[in-house]
Design an enzyme around this catalytic site. Structure first.
Site, PDB file in Angstrom:
ATOM      1  N   ASN A  83     -20.078  12.694  93.605  1.00  0.00           N
ATOM      2  CA  ASN A  83     -20.596  11.935  92.475  1.00  0.00           C
ATOM      3  C   ASN A  83     -22.096  11.705  92.601  1.00  0.00           C
ATOM      4  O   ASN A  83     -22.732  12.098  93.583  1.00  0.00           O
ATOM      5  CB  ASN A  83     -19.818  10.624  92.324  1.00  0.00           C
ATOM      6  CG  ASN A  83     -19.642  10.235  90.871  1.00  0.00           C
ATOM      7  OD1 ASN A  83     -20.515  10.458  90.047  1.00  0.00           O
ATOM      8  ND2 ASN A  83     -18.499   9.654  90.552  1.00  0.00           N
ATOM      9  N   HIS A 113     -33.618   8.560 115.514  1.00  0.00           N
ATOM     10  CA  HIS A 113     -34.872   8.484 116.252  1.00  0.00           C
ATOM     11  C   HIS A 113     -34.656   7.613 117.487  1.00  0.00           C
ATOM     12  O   HIS A 113     -33.755   6.767 117.507  1.00  0.00           O
ATOM     13  CB  HIS A 113     -35.974   7.851 115.389  1.00  0.00           C
ATOM     14  CG  HIS A 113     -36.171   8.533 114.081  1.00  0.00           C
ATOM     15  ND1 HIS A 113     -36.835   9.727 113.950  1.00  0.00           N
ATOM     16  CD2 HIS A 113     -35.768   8.202 112.821  1.00  0.00           C
ATOM     17  CE1 HIS A 113     -36.838  10.092 112.694  1.00  0.00           C
ATOM     18  NE2 HIS A 113     -36.203   9.193 111.984  1.00  0.00           N
ATOM     19  N   GLY A 148     -17.730   4.480  97.246  1.00  0.00           N
ATOM     20  CA  GLY A 148     -19.141   4.322  96.916  1.00  0.00           C
ATOM     21  C   GLY A 148     -19.918   3.478  97.903  1.00  0.00           C
ATOM     22  O   GLY A 148     -19.393   2.564  98.524  1.00  0.00           O
ATOM     23  N   THR A 171     -19.549   4.394 111.869  1.00  0.00           N
ATOM     24  CA  THR A 171     -20.329   4.623 113.082  1.00  0.00           C
ATOM     25  C   THR A 171     -19.544   5.360 114.160  1.00  0.00           C
ATOM     26  O   THR A 171     -20.130   5.821 115.133  1.00  0.00           O
ATOM     27  CB  THR A 171     -20.817   3.291 113.675  1.00  0.00           C
ATOM     28  OG1 THR A 171     -19.673   2.492 114.010  1.00  0.00           O
ATOM     29  CG2 THR A 171     -21.701   2.543 112.696  1.00  0.00           C
ATOM     30  N   LYS A 172     -18.216   5.460 113.989  1.00  0.00           N
ATOM     31  CA  LYS A 172     -17.347   6.106 114.972  1.00  0.00           C
ATOM     32  C   LYS A 172     -16.372   7.034 114.258  1.00  0.00           C
ATOM     33  O   LYS A 172     -16.117   6.886 113.064  1.00  0.00           O
ATOM     34  CB  LYS A 172     -16.569   5.066 115.764  1.00  0.00           C
ATOM     35  CG  LYS A 172     -17.438   4.137 116.600  1.00  0.00           C
ATOM     36  CD  LYS A 172     -16.597   3.239 117.471  1.00  0.00           C
ATOM     37  CE  LYS A 172     -17.343   2.222 118.262  1.00  0.00           C
ATOM     38  NZ  LYS A 172     -18.600   2.456 118.789  1.00  0.00           N
ATOM     39  N   LYS A 189      -5.023   0.840 108.318  1.00  0.00           N
ATOM     40  CA  LYS A 189      -3.603   1.190 108.391  1.00  0.00           C
ATOM     41  C   LYS A 189      -3.447   2.689 108.274  1.00  0.00           C
ATOM     42  O   LYS A 189      -4.322   3.397 107.790  1.00  0.00           O
ATOM     43  CB  LYS A 189      -2.806   0.486 107.293  1.00  0.00           C
ATOM     44  CG  LYS A 189      -3.122   0.939 105.881  1.00  0.00           C
ATOM     45  CD  LYS A 189      -2.227   0.239 104.865  1.00  0.00           C
ATOM     46  CE  LYS A 189      -2.490   0.729 103.456  1.00  0.00           C
ATOM     47  NZ  LYS A 189      -1.587   0.109 102.477  1.00  0.00           N
TER      48      LYS A 189
END
Length: 191
Positions: A83, A113, A148, A171-172, A189
């Site tokens: 989208n 960085h 979104g 992040t994982k 879940k």
């Protein structure tokens, strides 16, 4: 080893290298045309995406505007819908499987960085504005829906048949067949 080779290997590299800048400007020209194209012009849309992306499966649809760094490091599987206002910083490989749904304002980052300011600048004494960058690839499986305003960080792998809730910061790695959301994103879940 070239800066591009260092970039794709995940090593520290100079993002202002002339070869990388030429790739960046090429992508910008293609994106400018793509993002201003009449949506009824299907043939040119397909042609521009084929020029921009490393791989585009059949029936891939990307709503404009769309933004990326190079394009050539992005692979999108068949029947995937992306989208409007998505940003894919493809300084390393971004792989998206088939039958995916990616909602508006999703951001996929492969670049990072050094955390210490003194380690980010190539030559702090010259104040050149060239920064040390490193990359990690991002992989998204088949049949994945990403809500979104989700941000996917460098090095993340999202499995098959996953739903990521809107506004998540991933992040994982996320395993197959789950609903996950939050900041940081976590599995809620099994599906």
């Amino acid at each position: 080893m070239t800066e591009k080779e260092k970039m794709l290997a995940g090593m520290h590299y100079n993002s202002r290298d002339p070869e990388l800048l030429a790739m960046y400007h090429r992508a910008r020209r293609l994106l400018q045309t793509y993002n201003n194209l009449d949506t009824m012009n299907g043939d040119e849309t397909v042609s521009l995406l084929n020029q921009l992306l490393g791989h585009k499966g059949e029936n891939v649809w990307i709503n404009a505007p769309f933004f990326c760094d190079y394009g050539e490091h992005i692979s999108i599987g068949e029947n995937t819908f992306i989208n409007t206002n998505c940003i894919f910083l493809d300084d390393n490989k971004i792989s998206i499987g088939k039958n995916g749904l990616i909602a508006p304002f999703v951001q996929i980052y492969t670049a990072g960085h050094p955390l210490k300011a003194s380690e980010r600048t190539l030559d702090p004494k010259k104040n050149t504005g060239s920064y040390i960058t490193y990359t990690k690839p991002v992989s998204i499986g088949d049949h994945v829906w990403i809500g979104g305003n989700t941000i996917i960080m460098p090095g993340v792998t999202i499995g098959d048949n996953v739903t990521i809730g809107a506004g998540s910061v991933v992040t994982k790695d996320i395993p197959d067949n789950v609903l996950a959301y939050g900041n940081p994103c976590k599995v809620i879940k099994s599906l």
